[in-house]
Design a protein around this motif. Structure first.
Motif, PDB file in Angstrom:
ATOM      1  N   ASP A  96      47.392  47.194  27.255  1.00 29.19           N
ATOM      2  CA  ASP A  96      46.938  46.647  28.534  1.00 29.19           C
ATOM      3  C   ASP A  96      48.119  46.314  29.441  1.00 29.19           C
ATOM      4  O   ASP A  96      48.061  46.545  30.656  1.00 29.19           O
ATOM      5  N   SER A 120      41.854  50.218  23.724  1.00 26.98           N
ATOM      6  CA  SER A 120      42.463  50.154  25.052  1.00 26.98           C
ATOM      7  C   SER A 120      43.071  51.480  25.482  1.00 26.98           C
ATOM      8  O   SER A 120      43.137  51.782  26.676  1.00 26.98           O
ATOM      9  N   THR A 127      42.889  43.740  30.798  1.00 27.20           N
ATOM     10  CA  THR A 127      42.665  42.314  31.030  1.00 27.20           C
ATOM     11  C   THR A 127      43.973  41.538  31.023  1.00 27.20           C
ATOM     12  O   THR A 127      44.946  41.932  30.382  1.00 27.20           O
ATOM     13  N   LYS A 134      40.404  34.623  32.176  1.00 36.32           N
ATOM     14  CA  LYS A 134      40.652  36.016  31.832  1.00 36.32           C
ATOM     15  C   LYS A 134      40.045  36.919  32.889  1.00 36.32           C
ATOM     16  O   LYS A 134      38.854  36.815  33.200  1.00 36.32           O
ATOM     17  N   SER A 136      39.514  40.938  34.303  1.00 36.36           N
ATOM     18  CA  SER A 136      39.471  42.327  33.864  1.00 36.36           C
ATOM     19  C   SER A 136      39.520  43.228  35.093  1.00 36.36           C
ATOM     20  O   SER A 136      38.686  43.110  35.992  1.00 36.36           O
ATOM     21  N   LYS A 231      30.841  49.721  29.510  1.00 37.39           N
ATOM     22  CA  LYS A 231      31.401  48.368  29.487  1.00 37.39           C
ATOM     23  C   LYS A 231      30.742  47.528  28.382  1.00 37.39           C
ATOM     24  O   LYS A 231      29.814  47.973  27.709  1.00 37.39           O
ATOM     25  N   TYR A 240      36.020  35.377  25.979  1.00 33.10           N
ATOM     26  CA  TYR A 240      37.210  35.133  26.791  1.00 33.10           C
ATOM     27  C   TYR A 240      37.640  33.669  26.799  1.00 33.10           C
ATOM     28  O   TYR A 240      38.809  33.361  26.564  1.00 33.10           O
ATOM     29  N   ASN A 329      32.527  35.200  31.364  1.00 30.00           N
ATOM     30  CA  ASN A 329      32.723  36.288  32.310  1.00 30.00           C
ATOM     31  C   ASN A 329      31.368  36.806  32.800  1.00 30.00           C
ATOM     32  O   ASN A 329      30.643  37.480  32.067  1.00 30.00           O
ATOM     33  N   ARG A 332      30.658  40.808  32.750  1.00 28.54           N
ATOM     34  CA  ARG A 332      30.297  41.354  31.447  1.00 28.54           C
ATOM     35  C   ARG A 332      28.888  40.894  31.042  1.00 28.54           C
ATOM     36  O   ARG A 332      28.124  41.657  30.463  1.00 28.54           O
TER      37      ARG A 332
END
Length: 353
Positions: A96, A120, A127, A134, A136, A231, A240, A329, A332
């Motif tokens: 990331d 990833s 993220t 956090k 993204s 996702k 998170y 989040n 998400r």
């Protein structure tokens, strides 16, 4: 979206780096690595040979969970050294970091995972943390130009890392399959990822063999491809703040709510399509019903040594759940097939406290 990426998989695939470098002829390479995993995984031994005739700046001075200031620092190093290619070798956070640094540079990026779980290397998002929150980012240019998945680099994985990253792959597969953004293609990837992780994860922790390591690396890659389309959903949304405030490693944080979210979605799935997705997941887990699947996931976590209660992971005060709910989040969360509000999330966390 992975079609825009060149992917090389298999033991010895690290040798493909030689051809990639010959194609791009970089004058200066930015090598982003973990602080310890680079040597422990065996990646250093292989890449020292492959990179011996190139000018390389190696950088590993950043937080385990990438911060905004780390991204700025790394970007400054790339610019000052006039790097024209980036190699990121490590777990999800390292890869990331490479993606985030490259976000405004558009350089060829080679991702080489040393864990089997985050995926990833196969996704177009990354993220980072800023002030305990956090974030993204998602953009097609974040997808690495090359994913070189050499399972050899996972052969020495510590058991706890294998457990955490493996559960991340399993959760990604399950969440991808029931996501409201799932497609026929993402479900093909997710199905194979789930079945591989379900079959091999316990052995990857308790009795790893080359065959098992290779299978888990494939599961991770496929799970990454799946979530690159669909996702993730609730388990990741809630994880998170577990990581930000209580330092629970990402894969472990995701796994804590997996069985309970499965039960919730099974009970509240609002459409026949969502109900069908849950039934398929039960089949992939070799479960005859939801209760059996929940017990099996919990038993798997016990087998691989992952605590299943928040109070065993640093959340000593039940009032901390309110903070978790506040920092979930929302993006998400919106992909989950069964709507969940703050009250529902709080009840979910109380179940695993």
């Amino acid at each position: 979206m992975h079609e825009k990426q060149k992917t090389y998989f298999g033991v010895g695939s690290v040798q493909r780096v030689r051809g990639i470098l010959a194609r791009h002829r970089p004058t200066h390479i930015m090598l982003i690595t973990g602080r310890h995993s680079y040597e422990a995984s065996g990646a250093k031994k292989e890449l020292d040979i492959l990179l011996q005739h190139h000018q390389v700046t190696r950088w590993n001075n950043f937080a385990v969970n990438p911060r905004k200031e780390d991204i700025q620092k790394g970007s400054a190093i790339v610019r000052s050294a006039h790097c024209d290619l980036i190699i990121a070798v490590g777990g999800g956070s390292v890869i990331d970091m490479g993606k985030l640094i490259n976000n405004h540079l558009f350089l060829p990026l080679i991702a080489l995972p040393t864990t089997a779980g985050t995926g990833s290397e196969a996704t177009h998002f990354a993220t980072f943390y800023h002030r305990k929150i956090k974030y993204s980012l998602a953009h097609p240019r974040l997808l690495p130009a090359y994913a070189v998945v050499d399972p050899l680099f996972t052969f020495n994985l510590p058991s706890y890392v294998a457990a955490c990253t493996g559960m991340d792959a399993l959760a990604q597969g399950i969440e991808s399959y029931w996501s409201t953004h799932a497609t026929a293609q993402s479900r093909r990837y997710a199905r194979e990822a789930i079945m591989l992780a379900w079959r091999f994860l316990a052995r990857a922790v308790t009795n790893p063999t080359p065959q098992v390591r290779i299978a888990m690396s494939k599961a991770a890659l496929l799970a990454g491809r799946a979530i690159n389309i669909s996702k993730t959903t609730v388990c990741h949304a809630v994880s998170y703040p577990f990581t930000a405030f209580f330092r629970v490693p990402h894969g472990h944080a995701v796994a804590i709510t997996l069985s309970r979210v499965l039960a919730y979605n099974a009970e509240h799935a609002p459409t026949p399509a969502a109900q069908g997705a849950i039934r398929s997941i039960l089949t992939f887990l070799d479960a005859r019903n939801v209760r059996e699947a929940v017990c099996a996931i919990d038993a798997l976590m016990d087998t691989i040594g992952l605590a299943r209660r928040l109070r065993d992971l640093g959340m000593n005060n039940k009032n901390d759940i309110n903070r978790v709910v506040r920092y979930v989040n929302a993006e998400r969360l919106s992909h989950n097939p069964s709507p969940m509000d703050a009250k529902t999330i709080k009840a979910l966390c109380e179940q695993v406290w």
